[in-house]
Enzyme design. Sequence first.
Site, PDB file in Angstrom:
ATOM      1  N   LYS A 102     -16.263  46.073  21.430  1.00  0.00           N
ATOM      2  CA  LYS A 102     -16.927  45.854  22.725  1.00  0.00           C
ATOM      3  C   LYS A 102     -16.181  46.736  23.731  1.00  0.00           C
ATOM      4  O   LYS A 102     -15.612  46.268  24.728  1.00  0.00           O
ATOM      5  CB  LYS A 102     -16.853  44.354  23.076  1.00  0.00           C
ATOM      6  CG  LYS A 102     -17.679  43.918  24.258  1.00  0.00           C
ATOM      7  CD  LYS A 102     -19.165  43.949  24.012  1.00  0.00           C
ATOM      8  CE  LYS A 102     -19.919  43.578  25.284  1.00  0.00           C
ATOM      9  NZ  LYS A 102     -21.357  43.815  25.193  1.00  0.00           N
ATOM     10  N   ASP A 147     -20.983  35.950   8.866  1.00  0.00           N
ATOM     11  CA  ASP A 147     -21.903  34.837   8.598  1.00  0.00           C
ATOM     12  C   ASP A 147     -23.348  35.290   8.758  1.00  0.00           C
ATOM     13  O   ASP A 147     -24.221  34.921   7.976  1.00  0.00           O
ATOM     14  CB  ASP A 147     -21.624  33.669   9.552  1.00  0.00           C
ATOM     15  CG  ASP A 147     -20.660  32.668   8.931  1.00  0.00           C
ATOM     16  OD1 ASP A 147     -20.020  33.018   7.908  1.00  0.00           O
ATOM     17  OD2 ASP A 147     -20.537  31.541   9.445  1.00  0.00           O
TER      18      ASP A 147
END
Length: 360
Positions: free
Chosen positions: A195, A255
């Site tokens: 980020k 995930d």
Amino acid sequence: MRLNIVCIPGDGIGPEIVSEAKKVLNKIAEKYGHEMVFTDILMGGASIDVHGIPLTDEAIATAKAADAVLMGSIGGDTNTSPWYQLPPEKRPEAGLLKIRKALNLFANLRPAVLYEELAAACPLKEEISAAGFDILIMRELTGGLYFGERKTVEENGVRKAIDTLTYDENEIRRIAIKGFDIARKRKKKLTSVDKANVLDSSRLWRAVVNEVAKEYPDVKVEHMLVDNCAMQLVKDPAQFDVVLTENMFGDILSDEASMVTGSIGMLASASLNDTKFGLYEPSHGSAPDIAGKDLANPIATILSASMMLRYSFDLDQEADAIDAAVKKVLQDGYRTGDIMSEGCKKVGCKEMGSLITERI
Ligand code: NAD
């Protein structure tokens, strides 16, 4: 080659699935002329029942002396098992955190592979899943937000919570090197996710990844912001090969990537340190609801054993043989209950292990 492997059968379906992975490894040893020495240690509930704690120092010492560790899964039914009446540091999962720390396992690898034969389980639209995908998410496991200083304070009657995200360049460099080494064994593409438009830790991450990249001119590098990566994983997963990222982003993205395959019983994982040592385990838990019934899918553990051969022993040919045998069994129409679909033949855990072994 002599392979000194410590096994942690663990709890629930753990002993059943590890036993099938051993069957496959023994066949590999026989076919390719290796000697595999297996030593079992107790961890999780199985260790609590015998020693009163989830992992003993002796068990850690045995694991440290091995070349690699192959684990099933640990833990019981969190609502009914007496293990969960114990204080948190004595519960089964504490054993897992302890062994990861003791073995300095800082790099977590989670492949998300969509097999053509299981495409129906993929929740993505057919035009997206048709291309298939084979992604390896590499997550930093011992730094970042989950290990930074944290506190909750009250200022002028207002509660305030603070978590800190810290990475030093050495922590970034060692996982970047692992990422590039592994990309070299695959399709030679590495997507580093950060980020960097907001966070200083991400700007350092990007700078260090670029420094390491200079040593790997044969690997194509790209940088992607984490929010874009979360979208791209469902929009065009086939674009990815190795995805390298920090702890929290990796937690969430791995995930997400595993969900898009739709088959939890198929997902392997590895945790590595800065030597060739690694701990290999399926991504799923101990499935207490089906334990002891010969219903578990052993494929995630068998594929974890394949990762062990590839990453701890550099036995790529042997690992390829396991991966190909798994694919062949699926092509031949055999399925355990969790991946069953119409027209296929349903088999139990043991038979699935034997069918894969026969195809090696
Ligand atoms: P789980 O992954 O064990 O089970 C979720 C569902 O998936 C269940 O319906 C189960 O039957 C099914 N499933 C999982 N693996 C399967 C397989 N190989 N074949 C067929 N079906 C399979 O998750 P859970 O129920 O949330 O957790 C059960 C226990 O596992 C808990 O104690 C938890 O703490 C522990 N756990 C351990 C690990 C680990 O050892 N690394 C990881 C996750 C959960």
